[in-house]
Design an enzyme around this catalytic site. Structure first.
Site, PDB file in Angstrom:
ATOM      1  N   LYS A   9      27.359  39.204  36.975  1.00  0.00           N
ATOM      2  CA  LYS A   9      27.492  39.084  38.352  1.00  0.00           C
ATOM      3  C   LYS A   9      27.185  40.399  39.063  1.00  0.00           C
ATOM      4  O   LYS A   9      27.582  41.559  38.427  1.00  0.00           O
ATOM      5  CB  LYS A   9      29.178  39.026  38.550  1.00  0.00           C
ATOM      6  CG  LYS A   9      29.418  38.970  40.123  1.00  0.00           C
ATOM      7  CD  LYS A   9      31.069  38.635  39.994  1.00  0.00           C
ATOM      8  CE  LYS A   9      31.506  38.596  41.558  1.00  0.00           C
ATOM      9  NZ  LYS A   9      33.272  38.385  41.724  1.00  0.00           N
ATOM     10  N   SER A  51      38.127  34.286  42.045  1.00  0.00           N
ATOM     11  CA  SER A  51      36.527  34.434  42.156  1.00  0.00           C
ATOM     12  C   SER A  51      35.740  33.933  40.864  1.00  0.00           C
ATOM     13  O   SER A  51      34.714  33.966  40.940  1.00  0.00           O
ATOM     14  CB  SER A  51      36.051  35.736  42.549  1.00  0.00           C
ATOM     15  OG  SER A  51      36.684  35.968  43.721  1.00  0.00           O
ATOM     16  N   SER A 108      34.171  34.448  44.637  1.00  0.00           N
ATOM     17  CA  SER A 108      32.967  35.081  44.837  1.00  0.00           C
ATOM     18  C   SER A 108      31.938  35.167  43.856  1.00  0.00           C
ATOM     19  O   SER A 108      30.797  35.793  43.939  1.00  0.00           O
ATOM     20  CB  SER A 108      33.270  36.318  45.205  1.00  0.00           C
ATOM     21  OG  SER A 108      33.809  37.016  43.858  1.00  0.00           O
TER      22      SER A 108
END
Length: 466
Positions: free
Chosen positions: A81, A182, A158
């Site tokens: 990420k 997330s 997210s």
């Protein structure tokens, strides 16, 4: 697509790599081929690192050929990420501009990974500064949820590109972060497995912060066993524990608590039904199912609706570290950050005190069962256009985060695994909650559940072709 070596279980990849029947180069080339086939369409990556990943794979093969072994994750294709600092790769954290150079120096989690010589395929998209549960981003666009070939549905956030990278075949393991869901929301929405570690177990150093109180690193993969394998490869370095994931327990020896309220409210058609059917299968296989309500749920959710502590903590980080970026924030993020300006210091302290109380009461209640089972996400992944009307995004975002945030606010570790599809044909996740610091036990429980219900690959099949 699932014939690709990328989709092999991680334990099998490790065995084949060391037996010489599979090479790291073949794994990287499979990921690169998948990227050219559908990866650009699915939009999982902000920074694609294919050429460098291939070079890393060839280096790993050279070490393996000499009898060397850098660790269990050696030669495997991973995505990270774009909120983690990774040496040699830029960090944007979902924002419009690249963060300062200090965010290119790897922290403990990435360093523990890189020492094992994996192939880092790239950095996946994130909601700006990880502040959102749907996966949208005004600067870079949202990755496409691979399970709908016609409409552009949210991938969950997210860690919005993480699950997409797995489903699209460009990685075998994905690194995300979880502050209110997330990791688990994108895992559930894209039909993979996601682990939220207990806050404080793994360092968040050199991970761009949303909430210094609640942020936790996490993992996504196609199977619970893949995450257990990766967890065992990383956790001894990161937590100092050398016990590892225990043997998979028998379902007949497990007691699961199932709340009757809250988590089941206002679920999109097919979600509650699918999760209840999965729980019934576990009960039929011998698991003991009891009613258990987590203490302080209403208080936790009211605190969440007020904004919790994340907005204040992100605002503090931005104002002190990156003040020049505030004016260019995604409007959905900017509105939440701006709200922190009116919070007095006493209110922030009050909210932290509530969290401390919730941690204590939840840990005590969780001692009564092995784990708690709920739906992971209450809503089907929204179509992007449905979020455009005034007020639509905040409502859907809160709804998506509702079930997952409870684990963060109560200090629990949590897992999600796919158990079927909803009425829209989108993946449905079963959330498994365990007490603080019970991460290894949670993974063993997850393996027992997966052994009974099947993996996501078994249950969901493969997404439609683009």
């Amino acid at each position: 697509m699932q014939d690709s070596v990328i989709f092999l279980p991680l334990r099998e990849q490790r065995a084949r790599l060391r037996a010489g029947t599979l090479t790291a180069t073949e794994l990287a080339e499979a990921a690169i081929a998948a990227y050219h086939q559908r990866g650009q369409h699915d939009h999982a990556y902000l920074t694609w690192n294919g050429e460098q990943a291939l070079a890393m794979a060839k280096a790993a093969d050279a070490v393996l050929a000499q009898g060397g072994d850098a660790g269990a994750l050696m030669g495997m294709a991973v995505s990270i990420k774009d909120i983690y600092a990774v040496k040699g790769l830029p960090t944007y954290a979902g924002s419009a501009q690249q963060l300062p150079k200090r965010w290119e120096h790897s922290g403990p989690v990435v360093s523990a990974l890189l020492k094992q010589l994996p192939s880092v395929m790239g950095k996946t998209h994130t909601v700006e500064f990880a502040f959102g549960g749907l996966g949208t981003n005004a600067h870079w666009g949202a990755p496409r949820n691979p399970w709908d070939a016609m409409a552009h549905r949210t991938p969950g956030g997210s860690s919005s590109g993480a699950g997409v990278s797995l489903v699209g075949g460009t990685a075998s393991l994905a690194f995300g972060t979880d502050t209110a869901g997330s990791v688990r929301i994108p895992a559930a929405m894209t039909g993979v497995v996601g682990l939220k570690t207990t806050a404080g177990r793994w360092s968040t150093e050199q991970i761009v912060p949303l909430s210094s109180t609640l942020d936790t690193p996490g993992l996504l993969a196609r199977r619970v066993d893949d995450i257990a394998f990766a967890f065992d490869a990383l956790d001894p370095v990161l937590s100092g524990s050398d016990s590892g994931v225990p043997a998979t327990p028998c379902l007949a020896g497990l007691t699961f608590g199932v709340p009757e309220t809250f988590f089941w409210d206002d679920c999109s058609p097919g979600i509650a039904e699918t999760v209840r059917a999965a729980i019934k299968r576990l009960e039929a296989a011998g698991a003991r199912i009891v009613t258990l309500e987590l203490p302080g749920i209403d208080e936790a959710y009211e605190l969440f609706k007020l904004g919790g502590v994340a907005a204040a903590e992100l605002a503090a980080f931005l104002k002190s570290e990156l003040p020049e970026m505030i004016d260019s924030l995604d409007p959905n993020v900017a509105a939440r950050v701006a709200a922190a300006d009116t919070m007095p210091a006493w209110e922030y302290v009050r909210r932290r005190t509530i969290l401390d109380s919730l941690y204590q009461s939840a840990a005590a209640r969780m001692a009564d069962v092995d784990a708690v089972l709920t739906p992971t996400v209450a809503i089907t992944p929204p179509i992007l256009e449905s979020l455009q009307p005034e007020g639509a995004y905040p409502k859907a975002n809160m709804h998506a985060l509702r079930n997952t945030v409870i684990a963060n606010f109560m200090g629990l570790c949590a897992l999600t695994l796919p158990v079927g599809k909803d009425a829209e044909g989108m993946p449905v996740g079963l959330q498994v909650l365990a007490g603080p610091w019970q991460d290894a036990k949670l993974l063993a429980i997850g393996q027992a559940i997966e052994n009974e219900l099947g993996t996501g690959l078994d249950i969901l099949g493969q997404p439609p072709a683009v």
